[in-house]
Design an enzyme around this catalytic site. Structure first.
Site, PDB file in Angstrom:
ATOM      1  CD  GLU A 174      24.066  42.245 -25.355  1.00  0.00           C
ATOM      2  OE1 GLU A 174      24.535  41.828 -26.354  1.00  0.00           O
ATOM      3  OE2 GLU A 174      23.553  41.421 -24.540  1.00  0.00           O
TER       4      GLU A 174
HETATM    5  C1  ACM Z   1      26.783  40.635 -22.188  1.00  0.00           C
HETATM    6  O1  ACM Z   1      27.453  39.752 -22.553  1.00  0.00           O
HETATM    7  N1  ACM Z   1      25.770  41.088 -22.717  1.00  0.00           N
HETATM    8  C2  ACM Z   1      27.069  41.252 -20.850  1.00  0.00           C
END
Ligand code: ACM
Length: 512
Positions: A323
């Protein structure tokens, strides 16, 4: 597949055969005979369970538990279970009375309950530990009455070598005493990897000698201003040791190059402005990042990964990688490459979330799949090129997802995950086109934005952890939802007896 009647063991063993209707009745103070010192840990656990006493030799005529390990009890030969451990050099066990060969693998075990006692054979202490866990589920009795074991032969070994649970200790700090409970719960389900998500935007939870400001400035709180905390080197060593005693390897994660606000709050030199960022105790994601062009960044990555690797006896270190929004792909690849190189320089193997599959990877790198909405092409290509896939599909194994809409705990961005959702999926075919041999294993994950207490945590884990554990342990031809829901029903009473909070899923007719 027909339903199993008889003893309810979860995860379902490779083979469980009822040998007679006559149960074995345990006498008080029964001997647990463990001649090999390396079997001591499993023997002590078993003795505690049955009110027995550990002995190095057997009395000639008395019924006893007999725990057998092949070979000398040196640590070289019997390291804590490690998914990286080669299995080529393992000795073959002689066949016992039962005429049943032990299956391949370091964690295999065979247990035979008969009129003269219980024979337990394994190649490693981890295998003996799994046998003790099975015995714990087979024991029946009442307080004050006699304990009995059904006369069974169990021959068992796991399908996958990596059977994990990831815990986010950053959003809400999880105390060592609470992690100890979770470690025992993992052993109860024959899981063998504890992945600790130690850092995020909100906090940095492990004290590293090269960067003391990380915990000094960035560990005092949790999401929403709840109490925080961090692990000292001693705390971490104790956790690693407790896990190892249960056959569990700890994999530490320092999440970079995103999810780094806690680091930027502690060290201003990591931000282009040169100033520390503000503390962040909300639950948004994707807004923080390291900067490859800053001179402090490389040294930071090398130092923190060297430090955490030095504290970690296991073979793996997790670099995060998830992310990171709004970063050019070449900068992302450079930062992931630096982190991975630091891990490898420390002699460890690299694990990262699925996004790292978009960067050049060394063969053997472990790519952890989580976001089921992402284009799977990079993960499939990485697997075909020599990476190994660890499967944590959010809509199956993210155990912080609400059980149903309106459930008071958890989030729902990856969906609602009832017990059957966690159970009814097949790792080998989850990512079409991925070579089956690229699948290293299965890992559940629990993120703690909304989870503040041990009760919150176990309520989200149980019963779904049992489902994920069976996906990871049991061969596909041994798995069936109707059969599982019958067996898991017996675990509720055990969780009650252990005073654990759990969710009584309406999909099961619980025995309580
Ligand atoms: C995640 O759930 N951002 C690995």
């Amino acid at each position: 597949m027909p339903h199993v009647t008889g003893p309810a063991v979860v995860p379902r063993p490779l083979r469980l055969q009822q040998l007679s209707d006559q149960p074995f009745v345990l006498v008080p103070g029964i001997a647990v005979v463990a001649p090999d010192p390396a079997a001591r840990e499993a023997a002590e656990r078993l003795a505690t369970l049955v009110g027995g006493s550990v002995r190095a030799t057997a009395a000639p005529d008395a019924a006893a538990f007999r725990l057998r390990l092949l070979g000398p009890a040196d640590d070289e030969r019997y390291p804590p279970t490690d998914p990286a451990g080669g299995e080529e050099a393992l000795p073959t066990l002689p066949t016992g009375e039962s005429d049943e060969e032990l299956p391949a693998g370091a964690e295999a075990y065979r247990l035979h309950v008969h009129a003269d006692g219980v024979d337990v054979d394994a190649r490693t202490p981890a295998g003996l530990g799994h046998a003790v866990t099975t015995l714990a589920q087979l024991l029946t009795g009442t307080s004050g009455g006699a304990w009995t074991l059904p006369a069974v032969l169990v021959v068992d070994a796991p399908r996958f070598t990596w059977r994990g649970l990831s815990i986010d200790v950053a959003r809400h700090f999880v105390r060592v005493a609470d992690l100890d409970v979770v470690i025992d719960l993992m052993a109860d389900h024959k899981l063998n990897v504890l992945h600790l998500h130690l850092t995020d935007d909100q906090a940095w939870r492990i004290d590293l000698p090269s960067r003391p400001e990380l915990v000094r400035r960035s560990s005092g709180a949790s999401v929403g201003g709840d109490p925080g905390g961090h692990y000292t080197a001693e705390d971490y060593a104790r956790l690693v040791a407790h896990a190892a005693a249960r056959g569990i390897v700890v994999v530490p994660e320092l999440d970079v190059p995103g999810h780094v606000n806690a680091a930027l709050h502690a060290y201003g030199e990591l931000s282009p402005s040169g100033r520390p960022t503000d503390e962040y105790l909300g639950i948004d994601v994707g807004f923080s990042r390291l900067t490859a062009a800053l001179p402090a960044t490389d040294a930071f990555l090398h130092d923190v990964f060297r430090d955490v690797a030095a504290m970690t006896p296991g073979s793996y270190v997790h670099i995060g990688g998830d992310e990171v929004q709004g970063m050019a792909s070449d900068e992302y690849a450079a930062l992931v490459g630096t982190a991975a190189a630091a891990v490898r320089a420390a002699g460890k193997q690299v694990v990262g979330w699925q996004e790292i599959a978009t960067t050049p990877l060394e063969p053997g790198t472990v790519v952890q799949y989580w976001d089921v909405h992402a284009d799977p092409a990079p993960f499939v290509a990485a697997g075909a090129a020599g990476a190994r896939l660890l499967l944590s599909p959010g809509d199956r194994t993210y155990l912080d997802m609400k059980y149903h809409p309106g459930y008071p705990l958890g989030l729902e961005w990856a969906g609602h995950v009832e017990l059957r959702d966690s159970y009814d999926w097949e790792p080998a075919t989850l990512l079409p086109g991925l070579p089956a041999e690229a699948v290293l294993g299965v890992e559940a994950a629990v993120w703690t934005e909304t989870l503040r207490t041990l009760d919150d945590l176990t309520t989200m884990l149980l019963p779904r952890l049992a489902a994920v554990a069976e996906v990871a342990w049991s061969a596909p031809d041994r798995r069936d939802w109707e059969d599982f829901r019958t067996r898991v029903a017996a675990l509720g009473a055990r969780w009650d007896a252990a005073e654990l909070s759990w969710y009584p899923s309406p999909q099961v007719d619980w025995q309580r």
